[in-house]
Design an enzyme around this catalytic site. Structure first.
Site, PDB file in Angstrom:
ATOM      1  N   GLY A   1       5.118  11.322  11.983  1.00  0.00           N
ATOM      2  CA  GLY A   1       5.432  12.868  11.994  1.00  0.00           C
ATOM      3  C   GLY A   1       4.380  13.444  13.301  1.00  0.00           C
ATOM      4  O   GLY A   1       4.002  12.940  14.130  1.00  0.00           O
ATOM      5  N   ASN A   2       4.173  14.820  13.001  1.00  0.00           N
ATOM      6  CA  ASN A   2       3.580  15.449  14.080  1.00  0.00           C
ATOM      7  C   ASN A   2       2.600  16.420  13.368  1.00  0.00           C
ATOM      8  O   ASN A   2       2.554  16.924  12.229  1.00  0.00           O
ATOM      9  CB  ASN A   2       4.202  16.051  15.378  1.00  0.00           C
ATOM     10  CG  ASN A   2       5.108  16.969  14.877  1.00  0.00           C
ATOM     11  OD1 ASN A   2       4.950  18.059  14.437  1.00  0.00           O
ATOM     12  ND2 ASN A   2       6.489  16.507  15.112  1.00  0.00           N
ATOM     13  N   ARG A   3       1.724  17.235  14.069  1.00  0.00           N
ATOM     14  CA  ARG A   3       0.645  18.338  13.555  1.00  0.00           C
ATOM     15  C   ARG A   3       1.308  19.621  13.406  1.00  0.00           C
ATOM     16  O   ARG A   3       0.672  20.543  13.084  1.00  0.00           O
ATOM     17  CB  ARG A   3      -0.462  18.177  14.731  1.00  0.00           C
ATOM     18  CG  ARG A   3      -1.222  16.955  14.570  1.00  0.00           C
ATOM     19  CD  ARG A   3      -2.245  17.126  15.660  1.00  0.00           C
ATOM     20  NE  ARG A   3      -2.985  18.086  15.702  1.00  0.00           N
ATOM     21  CZ  ARG A   3      -3.549  18.583  16.862  1.00  0.00           C
ATOM     22  NH1 ARG A   3      -3.378  17.943  17.887  1.00  0.00           N
ATOM     23  NH2 ARG A   3      -4.132  19.810  16.938  1.00  0.00           N
ATOM     24  N   SER A   4       2.689  19.692  13.621  1.00  0.00           N
ATOM     25  CA  SER A   4       3.199  21.153  13.328  1.00  0.00           C
ATOM     26  C   SER A   4       2.728  21.690  12.149  1.00  0.00           C
ATOM     27  O   SER A   4       3.170  21.009  10.782  1.00  0.00           O
ATOM     28  CB  SER A   4       4.580  21.272  13.629  1.00  0.00           C
ATOM     29  OG  SER A   4       5.307  22.566  13.135  1.00  0.00           O
TER      30      SER A   4
ATOM     31  N   ALA B   1       9.048  21.426  15.551  1.00  0.00           N
ATOM     32  CA  ALA B   1       8.616  20.241  16.243  1.00  0.00           C
ATOM     33  C   ALA B   1       9.611  19.032  15.777  1.00  0.00           C
ATOM     34  O   ALA B   1       8.885  18.325  14.965  1.00  0.00           O
ATOM     35  CB  ALA B   1       6.901  19.932  16.213  1.00  0.00           C
TER      36      ALA B   1
END
Ligand code: PMT
Length: 406
Positions: A209-212, A276
């Site tokens: 995943g990512n930090r959005s 994102a």
């Protein structure tokens, strides 16, 4: 002091959050507004009219038949107020307002309001998610009412859930927004916003995943809805509450997000991709939790580029709609990369932001890049940036700008 010279009626409904109306009145006054109060009889069980009278310097009105008023008090209050704020708005009040009832001073004042009406709902989760409430919120929005909250948090019942009154500062922000010239300049515009990260599953418990956080996309959805747009919010996994009156579609992976967006894009006037989206996903998702096995090599495959597909399809059709807005999230060469994305993805506008600034917080700093060039904006709240992006969408759609925003 953005509410200097503004006159606001705070109409208080009968719910436990009524005590917070005191803070709302104080915040309105702190920003320069003159406030008068109307209350339902039930509201007086939670907060004393004398408190509100003392704070505002004018009698809090509870009775439609108050003998202190020679004329009709609700007509006078409605004509006096630049805006009427209903806080807290209970399920009962929303239902009665949606039905056009005017049998107490709060509803009669709402009916007589010459300016915007803003509802700040607060109720138990089951009441907020009840289909009758959903229907009533839609009906009130259709006749131009604005909404702020509710939000998720501790409820009077001791449970945690959706239905808590928004914070007083956010409520007063919404009053300010409703009073801004051109507040509903996107009336009827169909807008799809994507928000948040995508999660690409490795197995039943792990994902890439990512930090959005979703805050940028949710701010866009909230401001667009407040400006009258019909908003569909396609969001990846986030811990945020969708703004009232927005249709939310929850997805998890990039493939699900693509399906949710592609199947709706043709019905939209504009699509804003703030999500994102993961560029890659694991080539396979293990059916069971992967066991530890020393060093692991993962094979990743490319995800579709949703925005690129939308841009290419629009170009193939020779169409101008939907207006397409993308973001560029970069750690270097921000503007060069943004310009390249504008061309390659065949979109109308790229919002270029740096990863170090854009993620997770409540503020962002961005440049708006289109065929005419780049406009660098100062750091501002994500809601304020959302308004600047929506101004560009409005221009692109050819919706006439109100003079003050032009
Ligand atoms: O959610 P927050 O915590 O508030 O943070 C906001 C944000 C930083 C996530 C947001 O402002 C932002 O920059 N979103 C876009 C992030 C991104 O994926 O940028 P990108 O440069 O990799 O992608 C360019 C554009 O193509 C984006 O509009 C993206 O949505 C879109 N895209 C990207 C990949 C892909 N497979 N499909 C896409 O549609």
């Amino acid at each position: 002091m953005d509410l200097r010279d503004k006159r606001i009626v705070v109409a208080i409904g009968g719910g436990i959050a009524a005590f917070k109306a005191v803070e709302v009145v104080r915040e309105l006054q702190r920003r320069g507004a003159t406030v008068r109060v109307a209350m339902t009889a039930s509201a007086t069980r939670f907060v004393g009219p004398i408190t509100l009278t003392g704070l505002t310097g004018t009698p809090a009105v509870v009775d439609l038949w108050d003998p202190r008023y020679a004329g009709e008090v609700h007509v006078e209050l409605g004509a006096w107020a630049d805006a009427v704020l209903v806080a807290p708005a209970t399920m009962n009040l929303l239902g009665r307002a949606a039905a056009g009832l005017a049998d107490d001073v709060v509803l009669a004042t709402v009916a007589c309001a010459r300016g915007p009406v803003i509802f700040a709902p607060a109720m138990h989760t089951r009441m907020w998610t009840h289909p009758a409430t959903t229907h009533n919120v839609e009906r009130l929005r259709a006749v131009g009412a604005a909404f702020v909250g509710p939000v998720e948090g501790p409820l009077a019942s001791g449970e945690i859930g959706m239905g808590r009154l928004a914070e007083p500062a956010r409520i007063v922000d919404a009053v300010e927004a409703a009073l801004r010239p051109g507040a509903t300049d996107l009336e009827g515009v169909r807008l799809l916003v994507s928000a948040g990260p995508t999660h690409e599953d490795l197995d039943p418990v792990r994902f890439l995943g990512n930090r959005s956080s979703g805050k940028m996309g949710f701010a866009l959805a909230e401001r667009a809805a407040a400006r009258g747009a019909l908003v569909t919010l396609v969001s990846g996994p986030v811990a945020l509450t969708p703004p009232a009156g927005v249709t939310r579609i929850e997805v998890r992976s990039a493939l699900q997000m693509r399906e949710a967006i592609a199947s709706r894009a043709d019905e939209q006037d504009a699509v804003v991709m703030a999500a994102a989206v993961a560029d890659y996903r694991p080539s396979e998702r293990a059916e069971h939790k992967r066991k530890k096995a020393g060093e692991v090599q993962l094979t990743l495959v490319r995800n579709p580029d949703i925005l690129l597909e939308l841009g290419e399809r629009r170009a193939r059709l020779g169409a101008h709609r939907p207006v397409l807005v993308g973001f560029a999230l970069e750690t270097q060469d921000l503007l060069d990369n943004a310009r390249a994305k504008l061309e390659r993805k065949k979109v109308d506008l790229i919002v270029a932001n740096e990863a170090a600034v854009g993620f997770a917080g409540d503020t962002n700093r961005a440049s708006l890049v289109d065929a005419a060039g780049a406009t660098a904006l100062p750091a501002m709240s994500k809601h304020a940036l959302a308004d600047r992006i929506l101004d560009r969408v409005r221009e692109r759609l050819g919706v006439e700008a109100p003079p003050e925003r032009a």
